[in-house]
Scaffold this active site. Structure first.
Site, PDB file in Angstrom:
ATOM      1  N   HIS A 269       0.816  -1.230   0.000  1.00  0.00           N
ATOM      2  CA  HIS A 269       0.000   0.000   0.000  1.00  0.00           C
ATOM      3  C   HIS A 269       0.850   1.280   0.000  1.00  0.00           C
ATOM      4  O   HIS A 269       0.866   1.985  -0.984  1.00  0.00           O
ATOM      5  CB  HIS A 269      -1.040   0.025   1.133  1.00  0.00           C
ATOM      6  CG  HIS A 269      -2.004  -1.117   1.045  1.00  0.00           C
ATOM      7  ND1 HIS A 269      -2.699  -1.397  -0.106  1.00  0.00           N
ATOM      8  CD2 HIS A 269      -2.371  -2.074   1.943  1.00  0.00           C
ATOM      9  CE1 HIS A 269      -3.461  -2.468   0.090  1.00  0.00           C
ATOM     10  NE2 HIS A 269      -3.278  -2.899   1.313  1.00  0.00           N
ATOM     11  N   ASP A 320      -4.977  -7.763  -3.977  1.00  0.00           N
ATOM     12  CA  ASP A 320      -5.369  -7.551  -2.587  1.00  0.00           C
ATOM     13  C   ASP A 320      -6.718  -8.170  -2.229  1.00  0.00           C
ATOM     14  O   ASP A 320      -6.811  -9.368  -2.033  1.00  0.00           O
ATOM     15  CB  ASP A 320      -5.339  -6.041  -2.299  1.00  0.00           C
ATOM     16  CG  ASP A 320      -5.379  -5.736  -0.815  1.00  0.00           C
ATOM     17  OD1 ASP A 320      -5.325  -6.687  -0.013  1.00  0.00           O
ATOM     18  OD2 ASP A 320      -5.481  -4.555  -0.435  1.00  0.00           O
TER      19      ASP A 320
HETATM   20 ZN    ZN Z   1      -3.735  -6.693   2.070  1.00  0.00          ZN
END
Ligand code: ZN
Length: 455
Positions: A269, A320
């Site tokens: 991220h 993800d």
């Molecule tokens: Zn994750």
């Protein structure tokens, strides 16, 4: 020996025309050169198939369940997380294997050659370990082998419910271990990976600075001496504030001050970084693991891609939450986020490489580094993670070189142009379809009809 003839091939030294690529019995590229013998496959375009560097397979089954307004007027990441805990509290090992097989199949059809599975669902409902501590890890290995996808298994260490070291509760109990039990689980998972296909890799994933304390992080990093290290970092503003309050520094700042971060690390991220942190992380050689579709879905914020790539940072892409498996849309979403923020165009392009080229090169190179996988390039010796595209369509006809990638990513044809995919030489997608699609989808549908999805 498989012999592929391609009209255009993207190699580390650039585009080449009329090339023969041979794949040996070990799934590696044995030859890249002029056409010399009759082919087993004739294709228009051949590209490296990047590794998907971040997945939570079971979350695929939640796609579309979290888009309505909840009772909380400020629907946020944290309300999504509450629903995720409820959903996972019913999953058996069989369910996880069926869901993982489906999502791994979808990744291959989307042009990914491999996946790094950030695997944290370890225990039975309530938190009791299974008789076989690595039961769930073995299910992931089995699903990957069934789908034929290259796997980097990242067993996740998850110990606390927050930086204040509060105990895990509810659905989180299925994730939790103390460092000792985690290391035993990791050793068993590594053994399962070693029994699988030769290209499979074991790494490790301390979950985040929220879920692992400094001692736990150090223990896990020191005890697993090789393989990639993945960790969620600086995903949400609330997380940055919590880390700052308890550790006295922002997450990226703290990590760089306390660990020798290098190319073994992949930080997932990195959405909430200052400019200084962005440049400092770029210089370490670590991969910033970007998940633009999920970050959009969860409203995380915008990764500072222009500064990070400007400082020669390495990025890769992950799906993800698996809400939508779409490699080319991940790439496009990153670029468009930069354009919308800066009111610019061709934000990530360089003088020599178009936007699409920069994005695909990044996905292939960064994905391979993050996965600890010898892939990401069409070169002799590398694993044959490849995708072949048709150009006999309205999106790619008469496109050459980098314009192929720009048309593919920005022009709308995307995944429908993919004809074949190989993972370490395993020819798993032909004519756009996975070789086990029907059986995998049937099993997934049977699983879903048993699961509660109305929360
Ligand atoms: Zn994750």
């Amino acid at each position: 020996m498989q012999v592929i003839h391609a009209n255009q091939v993207l190699t580390p030294s650039g585009w080449q025309s009329c090339v023969e690529v041979k794949i040996d019995a070990n799934g590696r590229i044995a030859h890249v050169g002029p056409v010399s013998q009759s082919p087993t496959h004739q294709v228009a375009l051949l590209l490296p198939a990047p590794q998907n560097l971040h997945s939570h397979a079971f979350q695929r089954a939640m796609a579309g369940l979290t888009e309505a307004k909840g009772p909380d007027p400020r629907d946020s990441f944290w309300s999504w997380r509450r629903l995720m805990y409820k959903f996972l509290d019913q999953l058996t090992p069989e369910d996880v294997e069926a869901i993982a097989a489906l999502v791994f199949m979808e990744m291959l059809e989307a042009g990914y050659g491999a996946v790094a599975e950030f695997h944290y669902l370890h225990h039975d409902v309530g938190g009791e370990p299974y008789e076989n501590l690595a039961e769930m890890s073995e299910r992931i290995v089995a699903a990957a082998a069934h789908a034929g996808i290259g796997l980097t298994l990242l067993p996740v260490h998850y110990q606390f419910g927050g930086c204040d070291r509060r105990a895990l509760n509810g659905g989180q109990r299925r994730f939790g271990n103390d460092p000792d039990r985690f290391l035993r689980l990791h050793a068993d998972a590594a053994a399962a990976v070693a029994r699988g296909p030769a290209d499979a890799v074991i790494g490790v994933a301390p979950h985040s600075l929220r879920a692992v304390d400094p001692l736990g992080l150090r223990t896990v990093v020191e005890q697993t001496a090789s393989g990639p290290i993945h960790m969620h970092l600086a995903e949400q503003v609330a997380e940055v504030d919590e880390v700052l309050a308890h550790l006295g520094a922002r997450p990226t700042e703290w990590l760089l001050d306390n660990h020798a971060v290098d190319g073994r690390w992949c930080l997932i991220h990195c959405t909430q970084m200052t400019d200084d942190e962005t440049v400092a992380l770029a210089r370490t050689g670590a991969v910033a693991g970007l998940c633009p579709i999920t970050e959009s879905s969860l409203g995380d914020g915008i990764f500072n891609g222009t500064t990070y790539l400007g400082a020669k940072g390495t990025v890769g892409f992950g799906s993800d939450s698996n809400i939508h498996i779409a490699l080319f849309e991940e790439l496009k979403t990153l670029e468009y986020s930069q354009r919308l923020r800066d009111r610019s165009r061709a934000a990530l392009a360089t003088q020599n490489r178009s936007t699409g080229r920069v994005l695909l090169d990044a996905a292939a190179t960064g994905g391979a580094r993050a996965g600890g996988r010898d892939s990401g390039r069409i070169e002799v010796g590398a694993l044959a993670d490849l995708m072949a595209l048709d150009d006999d369509n309205e999106w790619l006809c008469n496109r050459r070189g980098d314009a192929v990638l720009d048309s593919l990513i920005f022009g709308g044809g995307g995944q429908s142009c993919i004809r074949d995919v190989w993972s370490a030489g395993r020819h798993v997608v032909a004519r756009g379809r996975h070789f086990r699609r029907d059986a995998i989808v049937d099993r997934y549908k049977q699983t879903m009809t048993r699961l509660e999805t109305d929360f």
